[in-house]
Scaffold this motif. Structure first.
Motif, PDB file in Angstrom:
ATOM      1  N   PRO A   1     -23.283  11.178  -4.791  1.00  0.00           N
ATOM      2  CA  PRO A   1     -23.081  11.663  -3.414  1.00  0.00           C
ATOM      3  C   PRO A   1     -22.200  12.913  -3.389  1.00  0.00           C
ATOM      4  O   PRO A   1     -21.160  12.959  -4.066  1.00  0.00           O
ATOM      5  N   TRP A   2     -22.647  13.897  -2.624  1.00  0.00           N
ATOM      6  CA  TRP A   2     -21.916  15.165  -2.471  1.00  0.00           C
ATOM      7  C   TRP A   2     -21.725  15.409  -0.979  1.00  0.00           C
ATOM      8  O   TRP A   2     -22.686  15.520  -0.224  1.00  0.00           O
ATOM      9  N   LEU A   3     -20.477  15.457  -0.550  1.00  0.00           N
ATOM     10  CA  LEU A   3     -20.150  15.496   0.874  1.00  0.00           C
ATOM     11  C   LEU A   3     -19.637  16.866   1.289  1.00  0.00           C
ATOM     12  O   LEU A   3     -19.017  17.584   0.501  1.00  0.00           O
ATOM     13  N   THR A   4     -19.860  17.190   2.552  1.00  0.00           N
ATOM     14  CA  THR A   4     -19.332  18.414   3.157  1.00  0.00           C
ATOM     15  C   THR A   4     -18.400  18.029   4.301  1.00  0.00           C
ATOM     16  O   THR A   4     -18.235  16.850   4.629  1.00  0.00           O
ATOM     17  N   SER A   5     -17.811  19.024   4.933  1.00  0.00           N
ATOM     18  CA  SER A   5     -16.887  18.752   6.050  1.00  0.00           C
ATOM     19  C   SER A   5     -17.586  18.078   7.217  1.00  0.00           C
ATOM     20  O   SER A   5     -16.938  17.457   8.064  1.00  0.00           O
TER      21      SER A   5
ATOM     22  N   ILE B   1     -14.826   7.878  11.251  1.00  0.00           N
ATOM     23  CA  ILE B   1     -13.595   7.313  10.688  1.00  0.00           C
ATOM     24  C   ILE B   1     -13.809   6.884   9.237  1.00  0.00           C
ATOM     25  O   ILE B   1     -12.927   7.011   8.392  1.00  0.00           O
ATOM     26  N   TYR B   2     -15.003   6.374   8.956  1.00  0.00           N
ATOM     27  CA  TYR B   2     -15.346   5.977   7.589  1.00  0.00           C
ATOM     28  C   TYR B   2     -16.647   6.666   7.180  1.00  0.00           C
ATOM     29  O   TYR B   2     -17.520   6.916   8.024  1.00  0.00           O
TER      30      TYR B   2
ATOM     31  N   PRO C   1     -12.765   8.216  -5.633  1.00  0.00           N
ATOM     32  CA  PRO C   1     -13.092   6.806  -5.447  1.00  0.00           C
ATOM     33  C   PRO C   1     -13.050   6.395  -3.979  1.00  0.00           C
ATOM     34  O   PRO C   1     -12.498   7.126  -3.135  1.00  0.00           O
ATOM     35  N   PRO C   2     -13.619   5.228  -3.651  1.00  0.00           N
ATOM     36  CA  PRO C   2     -13.470   4.694  -2.291  1.00  0.00           C
ATOM     37  C   PRO C   2     -11.983   4.605  -1.938  1.00  0.00           C
ATOM     38  O   PRO C   2     -11.142   4.293  -2.787  1.00  0.00           O
ATOM     39  N   GLY C   3     -11.674   4.888  -0.678  1.00  0.00           N
ATOM     40  CA  GLY C   3     -10.285   4.897  -0.238  1.00  0.00           C
ATOM     41  C   GLY C   3      -9.702   6.297  -0.164  1.00  0.00           C
ATOM     42  O   GLY C   3      -8.660   6.511   0.473  1.00  0.00           O
ATOM     43  N   THR C   4     -10.360   7.264  -0.802  1.00  0.00           N
ATOM     44  CA  THR C   4      -9.919   8.662  -0.694  1.00  0.00           C
ATOM     45  C   THR C   4     -10.091   9.140   0.744  1.00  0.00           C
ATOM     46  O   THR C   4     -11.073   8.817   1.405  1.00  0.00           O
ATOM     47  N   LEU C   5      -9.124   9.905   1.212  1.00  0.00           N
ATOM     48  CA  LEU C   5      -9.208  10.482   2.557  1.00  0.00           C
ATOM     49  C   LEU C   5      -9.702  11.924   2.445  1.00  0.00           C
ATOM     50  O   LEU C   5      -9.124  12.722   1.704  1.00  0.00           O
TER      51      LEU C   5
ATOM     52  N   ARG D   1     -15.886   5.181   1.713  1.00  0.00           N
ATOM     53  CA  ARG D   1     -16.219   3.816   1.330  1.00  0.00           C
ATOM     54  C   ARG D   1     -17.219   3.818   0.172  1.00  0.00           C
ATOM     55  O   ARG D   1     -17.880   2.820  -0.094  1.00  0.00           O
ATOM     56  N   LEU D   2     -17.322   4.973  -0.482  1.00  0.00           N
ATOM     57  CA  LEU D   2     -18.185   5.125  -1.650  1.00  0.00           C
ATOM     58  C   LEU D   2     -17.546   6.139  -2.573  1.00  0.00           C
ATOM     59  O   LEU D   2     -16.675   6.908  -2.167  1.00  0.00           O
TER      60      LEU D   2
END
Length: 472
Positions: free
Chosen positions: A265-269, A275-276, A298-302, A320-321
């Motif tokens: 998984p690759w996320l952007t802003s 919230i999750y 890891p999961p839990g990163t903000l 959560r991933l």
């Protein structure tokens, strides 16, 4: 075929046969156009329809049109403007608005509709409010979709077919009663809807005040008194003192090996709006992770959005991933020996507006990792952090319940408008009135007699039009 089952004393007629004048609008020229035979007008567009109940078209724009065009298109009280082009996947074309004297009095010039609209002038023998409300029902019922053409992004109304829809025609006196009842009932619905629509903003302010009380110590003031804890025990630190702050990057789009069949998984802003975050829209390959030195968090990163359009910058989500991200995000990993992740998240959420102010740049201001690390945070001991998080969760759950109830109520209110209109045009709102006033719905006052008068009026208008053309 009629949309609804109507009372026996009502008739029906094709829309076209209830109108004495139909013409498309005119966008004309810019207001500084200098040709002699052009006149200034206020031009109503489809965009004015959106908030018509509150603004009545007052945002219409100044244009200039030929005098000969204005003569045919100048709006009069009782005219109906029909949207014939526009719309999209979530908004069919075919909305209508009724022009009354108050609309016209807002302007110092004549008023017309743009070329994306069509002017419908009902017979003077009709109650124009009644006809417009029926067209509103026809639109909101979804029937209008059958008369659409064009693409998803721009839809056109097939007006020739639309003009052949069947319209219920009660006696004129009953039309007026129905229109009056609808004016009253729908105004009450709109008032209720407006009040409900204000609640989410109130809840947003409530949640923000809860966060502010949480991270300032006000929320647990009584708890500290009961547990012999002092606010002076809180330690003033920064995010960089209690967490690691990193970011990601975007592998080259020119390298298929970094993107094709990727499963990381690759996320952007854009992901920070919730919230999750438990899913991703884009993925990179393990090869991209290795060769581009991407960090997988890891999961839990903000994740905090360091830049992005609109309200994005400053938003925070919790993973959560396991995922990597692009350079627009700051990945904040709490040191659980120093601070609870859930408490750190509260501070970042509460600091949203200040985080945005800290950004620097031009048209699209950006944050950077050092500015994220420099965000201040007052840290109580772990026991009080736990109590703060518990209380915030409890208060937010209460706000969420209220918001859900409001959303459910709004859905019912939106359905209520449709229900009231349907009852009106089935004759249910005037059932007792008809029993009490038989003389107002029979003989010369009957629907049949009314249609004959409309037919005669149309014939007279057509005759005058032919004579004008002959003289021209």
């Amino acid at each position: 075929m009629s949309l609804l089952q109507t009372p026996d004393n009502w008739n029906s007629e094709l829309l076209e046969n209830l109108l004495v004048h139909i013409i498309g609008g005119d966008w004309g020229k810019a207001p500084d156009h200098q040709e002699k035979d052009y006149q200034a007008v206020a031009c109503i567009r489809g965009s004015e329809f959106r908030n018509w109940s509150n603004e009545s078209g007052r945002t219409a724009v100044l244009r200039k049109v030929k005098a000969s065009s204005l003569d045919k298109r100048s709006l009069l009280p009782g005219d109906i403007l029909l949207e014939i082009s526009g719309g999209g996947p979530d908004q069919p074309v075919g909305r209508t608005v009724l022009i009354d004297q108050a609309v016209l009095d807002q302007f110092h010039t004549p008023v017309i509709g743009t070329n994306f609209l069509r002017l419908l002038r009902p017979s003077a023998a009709l109650d124009q409010r009644f006809l417009n409300k029926y067209l509103e029902l026809f639109y909101s019922s979804g029937e209008v979709v059958k008369y659409q053409g064009g693409s998803n992004n721009l839809r056109n109304l097939k007006f020739k077919e639309y003009s052949q829809i069947s319209v219920p025609v009660p006696p004129l006196a009953e039309q007026k009663v129905i229109a009056d009842k609808l004016d009253t009932l729908l105004a009450q619905v709109e008032t209720t809807k407006a009040r409900l629509e204000r609640v989410p903003q109130i809840l947003k302010r409530f949640r923000q005040s809860v966060l502010a009380a949480a991270v300032s110590g006000r929320l647990t003031e009584e708890w500290r008194d009961l547990n012999s804890v002092s606010i002076t025990d809180w330690v003033a630190l920064t995010v960089g003192d209690v967490a690691t702050v990193a970011t990601g990057k975007t592998p080259s789009r020119k390298e298929p090996k970094y993107w094709e069949d990727g499963d990381v998984p690759w996320l952007t802003s854009a992901s920070t709006g919730a919230i999750y975050t438990d899913s991703a829209e884009q993925f990179v390959t393990k090869r991209a992770v290795d060769e581009c030195s991407l960090k997988v968090f890891p999961p839990g990163t903000l994740l905090l959005a360091m830049y992005g359009e609109g309200k994005t910058r400053g938003q925070v989500t919790e993973l959560r991933l396991s995922a990597t991200c692009n350079q627009a995000c700051a990945a904040v990993t709490a040191d659980e020996q120093k601070i609870l992740r859930s408490y750190l998240k509260l501070r970042l959420l509460e600091n949203y507006e200040e985080t945005r102010k800290a950004a620097a740049g031009g048209a699209q201001p950006n944050l950077n990792l050092n500015k994220v690390r420099a965000i201040s945070i007052s840290v109580p001991d772990k026991e009080e952090q736990t109590e703060i998080v518990r209380r915030v969760d409890q208060l937010f759950a209460h706000a969420d319940r209220i918001e859900q109830q409001v959303n459910n109520a709004l859905a019912r209110v939106n359905n209520l408008t449709q229900s009231i209109l349907a009852k009106a045009f089935r004759g249910e709102l005037t059932e007792q009135w008809r029993k009490d006033n038989p003389e107002l719905i029979s003989g010369e006052n009957s629907a049949e007699a009314l249609l004959e008068r409309i037919k005669a009026e149309r014939a007279t208008v057509a005759s005058k039009s032919r004579r004008r053309k002959a003289k021209a």
